[in-house]
Scaffold this motif. Structure first.
Motif, short mmCIF file in Angstrom:
data_model
loop_
_atom_site.label_atom_id
_atom_site.label_comp_id
_atom_site.label_asym_id
_atom_site.label_seq_id
_atom_site.Cartn_x
_atom_site.Cartn_y
_atom_site.Cartn_z
N SER A 12 -74.22 2.48 16.68
CA SER A 12 -74.17 2.63 15.01
C SER A 12 -75.49 2.80 14.54
CB SER A 12 -73.35 1.02 14.92
OG SER A 12 -74.16 -0.41 15.56
N LEU A 13 -76.57 1.79 15.38
CA LEU A 13 -77.75 2.68 15.05
C LEU A 13 -78.89 3.68 16.00
CD1 LEU A 13 -78.66 -1.43 15.51
CD2 LEU A 13 -78.66 -0.38 13.88
N GLY A 14 -77.70 4.40 16.90
CA GLY A 14 -78.75 4.98 17.63
C GLY A 14 -79.36 4.21 18.65
N ILE A 15 -79.33 4.84 19.84
CA ILE A 15 -80.20 4.35 20.98
C ILE A 15 -81.18 4.11 20.42
CG2 ILE A 15 -81.50 6.73 22.10
CD1 ILE A 15 -79.89 4.00 24.19
N GLU A 16 -82.98 4.46 19.64
CA GLU A 16 -84.07 4.20 18.92
C GLU A 16 -83.63 2.37 18.47
OE1 GLU A 16 -86.61 5.29 20.18
OE2 GLU A 16 -86.02 6.33 21.20
N GLY A 17 -82.98 2.97 17.39
CA GLY A 17 -82.13 1.34 16.58
C GLY A 17 -81.86 0.70 17.10
N ALA A 18 -81.11 0.66 18.33
CA ALA A 18 -80.75 -0.23 19.89
C ALA A 18 -82.06 -0.75 19.73
CB ALA A 18 -79.59 0.29 20.14
N ILE A 19 -82.51 -0.47 20.32
CA ILE A 19 -83.62 -0.83 21.38
C ILE A 19 -84.29 -1.82 20.55
CG2 ILE A 19 -85.94 -0.36 22.65
CD1 ILE A 19 -84.58 2.52 23.85
N ASP A 20 -84.54 -0.40 19.41
CA ASP A 20 -85.35 -1.87 18.32
C ASP A 20 -85.22 -3.27 17.97
OD1 ASP A 20 -87.83 -0.40 18.40
OD2 ASP A 20 -86.70 1.40 16.55
N GLU A 21 -83.73 -2.91 17.82
CA GLU A 21 -82.78 -4.30 17.73
C GLU A 21 -82.98 -5.59 18.74
OE1 GLU A 21 -80.80 -7.11 15.69
OE2 GLU A 21 -81.37 -5.20 14.90
N ALA A 22 -82.83 -4.78 19.81
CA ALA A 22 -82.67 -5.85 21.51
C ALA A 22 -84.25 -5.73 21.28
CB ALA A 22 -82.61 -4.99 22.12
N ILE A 23 -85.59 -5.96 21.14
CA ILE A 23 -86.38 -6.11 20.99
C ILE A 23 -87.00 -6.90 19.87
CG2 ILE A 23 -89.14 -5.78 20.75
CD1 ILE A 23 -88.81 -3.10 22.75
N ASN A 24 -86.18 -6.98 19.12
CA ASN A 24 -86.33 -7.72 17.32
C ASN A 24 -85.61 -8.94 17.78
OD1 ASN A 24 -88.30 -6.24 16.38
ND2 ASN A 24 -86.39 -4.72 15.11
N SER A 25 -84.80 -9.10 18.17
CA SER A 25 -83.99 -10.32 18.46
C SER A 25 -84.34 -11.32 19.61
CB SER A 25 -82.38 -10.31 19.25
OG SER A 25 -82.33 -9.39 20.22
N ILE A 26 -85.55 -10.55 20.33
CA ILE A 26 -86.17 -12.00 21.60
C ILE A 26 -86.83 -12.66 20.64
CG2 ILE A 26 -87.75 -11.86 23.23
CD1 ILE A 26 -86.70 -9.01 23.90
N PRO A 27 -86.66 -13.76 20.64
CA PRO A 27 -87.90 -15.51 20.29
C PRO A 27 -88.82 -15.18 19.75
CG PRO A 27 -85.75 -16.54 21.82
CD PRO A 27 -85.82 -15.03 21.58
N VAL A 28 -89.83 -15.01 19.18
CA VAL A 28 -91.07 -14.50 18.89
C VAL A 28 -92.57 -15.22 19.98
CG1 VAL A 28 -93.11 -14.71 18.04
CG2 VAL A 28 -91.06 -13.94 16.66
N ASN A 29 -91.79 -16.16 20.29
CA ASN A 29 -92.83 -17.02 21.49
C ASN A 29 -92.22 -17.25 22.89
OD1 ASN A 29 -90.15 -18.36 21.35
ND2 ASN A 29 -91.03 -20.55 21.44
N PHE A 30 -91.23 -15.86 23.09
CA PHE A 30 -90.81 -15.29 24.67
C PHE A 30 -92.19 -14.59 24.65
CE2 PHE A 30 -86.73 -16.02 25.39
CZ PHE A 30 -86.86 -17.25 24.39
N GLU A 31 -93.03 -14.62 25.46
CA GLU A 31 -93.98 -13.83 26.46
C GLU A 31 -93.45 -12.58 26.65
OE1 GLU A 31 -96.90 -15.20 29.49
OE2 GLU A 31 -96.24 -17.68 28.71
N ILE A 32 -92.13 -12.40 27.22
CA ILE A 32 -91.74 -10.84 27.67
C ILE A 32 -91.52 -10.62 26.74
CG2 ILE A 32 -89.51 -11.49 27.15
CD1 ILE A 32 -90.41 -9.11 29.57
N ARG A 33 -90.97 -10.42 24.96
CA ARG A 33 -91.73 -10.11 23.69
C ARG A 33 -92.83 -9.38 24.07
NH1 ARG A 33 -91.72 -10.97 17.94
NH2 ARG A 33 -90.03 -9.45 16.93
#
Length: 57
Positions: A12-33
């Motif tokens: 639904s989002l394309g690979i780039e959009g899906a990657i962005d969505e996955a990164i953005n779904s990581i909580p802000v306080n997680f260092e890995i983000r």
């Protein structure tokens, strides 16, 4: 990053959009983000490769 989440969203989002969505779904306080954002080129290469590989049953 949840590769499964990228696989689910890439239709639904394309690979780039899906990657962005996955990164953005990581909580802000997680260092890995911040690491993934700071190394976005490498993150995208890895994520694309991981999504292309077959899942093992």
């Amino acid at each position: 990053m949840a590769v499964e989440k990228i696989r689910e969203n890439k239709a639904s989002l394309g690979i780039e959009g899906a990657i962005d969505e996955a990164i953005n779904s990581i909580p802000v306080n997680f260092e890995i983000r911040q690491f993934l954002i700071g190394h976005s080129d490498q993150t995208r290469i890895y994520a694309k490769g991981a999504c292309m590989r077959r899942r093992q049953p």
